[in-house]
Design a protein around this motif. Structure first.
Motif, PDB file in Angstrom:
ATOM      1  N   ASN A 267     -12.327  -1.651   4.417  1.00 20.89           N
ATOM      2  CA  ASN A 267     -12.905  -2.044   5.693  1.00 20.89           C
ATOM      3  C   ASN A 267     -11.809  -2.632   6.574  1.00 20.89           C
ATOM      4  N   THR A 268     -12.026  -2.654   7.893  1.00 19.08           N
ATOM      5  CA  THR A 268     -10.961  -3.134   8.778  1.00 19.08           C
ATOM      6  C   THR A 268     -10.683  -4.618   8.587  1.00 19.08           C
ATOM      7  N   ASP A 269     -11.648  -5.358   8.064  1.00 20.09           N
ATOM      8  CA  ASP A 269     -11.396  -6.771   7.795  1.00 20.09           C
ATOM      9  C   ASP A 269     -10.580  -6.960   6.519  1.00 20.09           C
ATOM     10  N   ASN A 270     -10.327  -5.872   5.800  1.00 20.48           N
ATOM     11  CA  ASN A 270      -9.490  -5.920   4.596  1.00 20.48           C
ATOM     12  C   ASN A 270      -8.147  -5.244   4.821  1.00 20.48           C
ATOM     13  N   MET A 271      -7.742  -5.121   6.081  1.00 15.49           N
ATOM     14  CA  MET A 271      -6.463  -4.496   6.421  1.00 15.49           C
ATOM     15  C   MET A 271      -5.535  -5.550   7.025  1.00 15.49           C
ATOM     16  N   SER A 272      -4.428  -5.814   6.334  1.00 19.58           N
ATOM     17  CA  SER A 272      -3.471  -6.826   6.771  1.00 19.58           C
ATOM     18  C   SER A 272      -2.554  -6.287   7.864  1.00 19.58           C
ATOM     19  N   ILE A 273      -2.228  -7.128   8.853  1.00 14.35           N
ATOM     20  CA  ILE A 273      -1.290  -6.693   9.896  1.00 14.35           C
ATOM     21  C   ILE A 273       0.147  -6.700   9.377  1.00 14.35           C
ATOM     22  N   HIS A 274       0.346  -7.148   8.143  1.00 12.83           N
ATOM     23  CA  HIS A 274       1.674  -7.099   7.522  1.00 12.83           C
ATOM     24  C   HIS A 274       1.862  -5.833   6.684  1.00 12.83           C
ATOM     25  N   GLY A 275       0.841  -4.986   6.607  1.00 14.93           N
ATOM     26  CA  GLY A 275       0.937  -3.819   5.743  1.00 14.93           C
ATOM     27  C   GLY A 275       0.941  -4.221   4.280  1.00 14.93           C
ATOM     28  N   LEU A 276       0.152  -5.241   3.940  1.00 10.21           N
ATOM     29  CA  LEU A 276       0.036  -5.723   2.562  1.00 10.21           C
ATOM     30  C   LEU A 276      -1.320  -5.347   1.995  1.00 10.21           C
ATOM     31  N   THR A 277      -1.357  -5.068   0.705  1.00  3.86           N
ATOM     32  CA  THR A 277      -2.631  -4.888   0.023  1.00  3.86           C
ATOM     33  C   THR A 277      -3.311  -6.251  -0.036  1.00  3.86           C
ATOM     34  N   ILE A 278      -4.551  -6.308   0.438  1.00  2.00           N
ATOM     35  CA  ILE A 278      -5.243  -7.587   0.545  1.00  2.00           C
ATOM     36  C   ILE A 278      -6.688  -7.429   0.095  1.00  2.00           C
ATOM     37  N   ASP A 279      -7.256  -8.498  -0.432  1.00  2.00           N
ATOM     38  CA  ASP A 279      -8.664  -8.545  -0.838  1.00  2.00           C
ATOM     39  C   ASP A 279      -8.963  -7.583  -1.996  1.00  2.00           C
ATOM     40  N   TYR A 280      -8.604  -8.022  -3.178  1.00  2.00           N
ATOM     41  CA  TYR A 280      -8.824  -7.205  -4.383  1.00  2.00           C
ATOM     42  C   TYR A 280     -10.261  -7.377  -4.866  1.00  2.00           C
ATOM     43  N   GLY A 281     -11.102  -6.434  -4.497  1.00  2.00           N
ATOM     44  CA  GLY A 281     -12.490  -6.444  -4.936  1.00  2.00           C
ATOM     45  C   GLY A 281     -12.706  -5.342  -5.946  1.00  2.00           C
ATOM     46  N   PRO A 282     -13.495  -4.326  -5.591  1.00  2.00           N
ATOM     47  CA  PRO A 282     -13.737  -3.209  -6.528  1.00  2.00           C
ATOM     48  C   PRO A 282     -12.618  -2.172  -6.496  1.00  2.00           C
ATOM     49  N   TYR A 283     -11.419  -2.594  -6.905  1.00  4.57           N
ATOM     50  CA  TYR A 283     -10.277  -1.683  -6.938  1.00  4.57           C
ATOM     51  C   TYR A 283     -10.210  -0.971  -8.294  1.00  4.57           C
ATOM     52  N   GLY A 284      -9.264  -0.077  -8.436  1.00  5.74           N
ATOM     53  CA  GLY A 284      -9.034   0.550  -9.735  1.00  5.74           C
ATOM     54  C   GLY A 284      -7.829   1.469  -9.680  1.00  5.74           C
ATOM     55  N   TRP A 285      -7.284   1.770 -10.854  1.00 11.32           N
ATOM     56  CA  TRP A 285      -6.239   2.787 -10.963  1.00 11.32           C
ATOM     57  C   TRP A 285      -6.876   4.074 -11.477  1.00 11.32           C
TER      58      TRP A 285
END
Length: 521
Positions: A267-285
């Motif tokens: 979601n756009t609220d989970n997009m950092s203006i630094h280009g960093l991965t942010i807000d680790y919720g339901p992630y996965g490899w």
């Protein structure tokens, strides 16, 4: 503890005039002052010493009562005033209005070795942006965030960091599968660290409310402190800012694709203006190479945030940022050009990354064809992405195509399926691959070393995190510590951790927490 406090964000940007944690619409402000809720019986269960050093904390600090109290929310660090940020966002493609830091509380900003960092508690209680939530987090999601933040950093993926993981001593009511079966779980708090936690949504809310004054103030602030290399003025300054954010976002997505990471809730609220991965919720490899896989149960029907769609979603999110910045630029064409260039440049960077993964030292039509054919082959039968690319480095120039294929057998979940047309297709690909590596003038050893620098041996598979969570829930943190130590060196062989270099076991295929995850935390 002695920390070099530099609270720029609260000193230079507009504050909410109301100071309480009651959920409400916050207008005309970048943040609201709010204090963490005091936990009943906090305890630190893990600390990243690497992050502690970057913040300026000593070994003595980490063992102090002050460290425990500040980074569990029990007390506020001297001469600081915690706050929650106001932002909006598009969630699953739909405008959601005001969101904000619903369970995150920013403690303070520090400066250490000429690096500015913001420290934030996640799970420390209610804020004006909590809506119907309680602002708390549970142990399972907190372990996943703590481990993954550090795993991603050591994989070389742009990310926020995690300083500490604490138990609150309190229980939190959660419905893991959103099926009406809520239960109490252990409450936990993660201390997150980043240059800032400014998101696309921080700009979106002011644009949506036509608050050009605060929009301009926030963009100017962001450029001043985080993009000082932008020396232009007026519209050109804001265009340069947008283009820089787009480029950083692109590089982050390429890294995700390189290691097989799926964010799950872009979601756009989970997009950092630094280009960093942010807000680790339901992630996965990715376990098997499946471009249509999403780790998010909420996204299971439409698969908006699936692995193969992440670059397109990044572009869509950048469009929303462009719309938010438009009042400062008032020209659509230059913004559109940056957006239209995004997929073109992404394809260039993606191919470079894939050349590195395959050990190709030059780019031509033959290598491109090999890459595109490989991504199709990987879907012929269930094939573990991490193991395939890591074991591919074992192939030698003088191998036969049958020998080369044999070296990859551990990557196939059901090797018996690699027969007939499927086997012939793989043998054809290895014919191409061997031809390419034979004629590029690079030794097998040099190619292997180069490949092993970009293809990790160890990633935080969901089932591994779940095993650590299960043990930690019983008060046993040995597996948590083991995972952390292993993930510090994901590209090294580390024979002592060889058991984790394995395909997902069958028992984990459909187990809660091991396949897909919900947003519940």
């Amino acid at each position: 503890m002695i920390l070099n406090i530099k609270n720029k964000f609260t000193k230079e940007l507009s504050a909410d005039v109301i100071e309480n944690d009651e959920p409400r619409q916050v207008v005309g402000a970048c943040f609201s002052y709010v204090e963490p809720k005091k936990p009943s019986n906090p305890s630190i269960i893990h600390v990243s010493k690497d992050v502690a050093q970057s913040v300026g904390l000593t070994e003595k600090d980490l063992n102090s009562d002050e460290f425990l109290n500040v980074f569990s929310g029990k007390s506020v660090f001297k001469e600081t005033k915690p706050y929650a940020m106001c932002y909006a966002g598009h969630q699953f493609g739909h405008w959601a209005g005001q969101l904000g830091d619903g369970r995150a509380i920013n403690l303070f900003e520090i400066e250490n070795n000429n690096v500015s960092l913001m420290l934030q508690l996640k799970g420390a209680g209610k804020t004006p942006y909590s809506r119907k939530g309680d602002g708390f987090a549970v142990l399972r999601s907190s372990i996943r965030e703590h481990l993954c933040s550090e795993a991603m950093f050591h994989l070389g993926v742009p990310t926020t960091r995690s300083l500490a993981l604490a138990l609150s001593g309190d229980e939190v009511l959660r419905d893991v599968l959103y099926n009406g079966n809520a239960a109490y779980e252990k409450g936990a708090i993660v201390t997150r660290v980043a240059p800032s936690f400014i998101r696309f949504g921080n700009f979106e809310i002011f644009a949506a409310r036509e608050d050009d004054k605060n929009l301009k103030s926030l963009v100017d602030y962001t450029i001043k402190y985080y993009y000082p290399e932008i020396s232009l003025e007026g519209k050109e300054k804001y265009l340069a800012f947008f283009e820089t954010v787009a480029n950083k976002t692109l590089k982050m997505i390429v890294h995700w694709q390189r290691v097989g990471f799926v964010h799950g809730v872009m979601n756009t609220d989970n997009m950092s203006i630094h280009g960093l991965t942010i807000d680790y919720g339901p992630y996965g490899w990715l376990e098997d190479y499946n471009p249509n896989w999403t780790p998010n149960t909420t996204d299971n029907e439409h698969k908006r945030y699936r692995f193969g769609n992440q670059s397109k979603i990044a572009q869509w999110n950048l469009l929303q940022l462009a719309n938010a910045l438009f009042p400062l630029i008032e020209e659509a064409e230059p913004l559109e050009k940056i957006l239209n260039d995004f997929p073109i440049q992404y394809e260039v960077e993606y191919l470079k990354m894939m050349h590195d993964k395959l050990g190709f030292f030059s780019e031509n039509e033959k290598t491109k064809e090999s890459i595109y054919l490989l991504t199709e082959n990987l879907q012929l039968t269930e094939t573990d992405m991490t193991i395939f690319f890591r074991d591919l480095s074992q192939v030698k120039q003088d191998d036969t195509i049958e020998t080369a294929l044999e070296k990859l057998k551990d990557a196939f979940y059901n090797v018996e399926e690699v027969k007939d047309i499927t086997k012939d297709t793989w043998l054809y690909w290895f014919t191409q691959y061997l031809s390419i590596i034979k004629h590029q003038g690079v030794t097998d050893e040099d190619r292997k070393n180069a490949m092993n620098r970009v293809n990790p041996k160890y990633v935080l598979r969901n089932y591994m995190a779940q095993l650590a969570i299960d043990e930690a829930d019983k008060g046993d943190y040995k597996l948590l510590n083991e995972m952390y130590e292993m993930l510090l060196k994901p590209y090294d062989e580390q024979p002592e951790y060889q058991k984790w270099y394995a395909k997902r076991p069958d028992w984990a295929r459909h187990k809660v927490g091991c396949s897909a995850l919900s947003c519940s935390s």
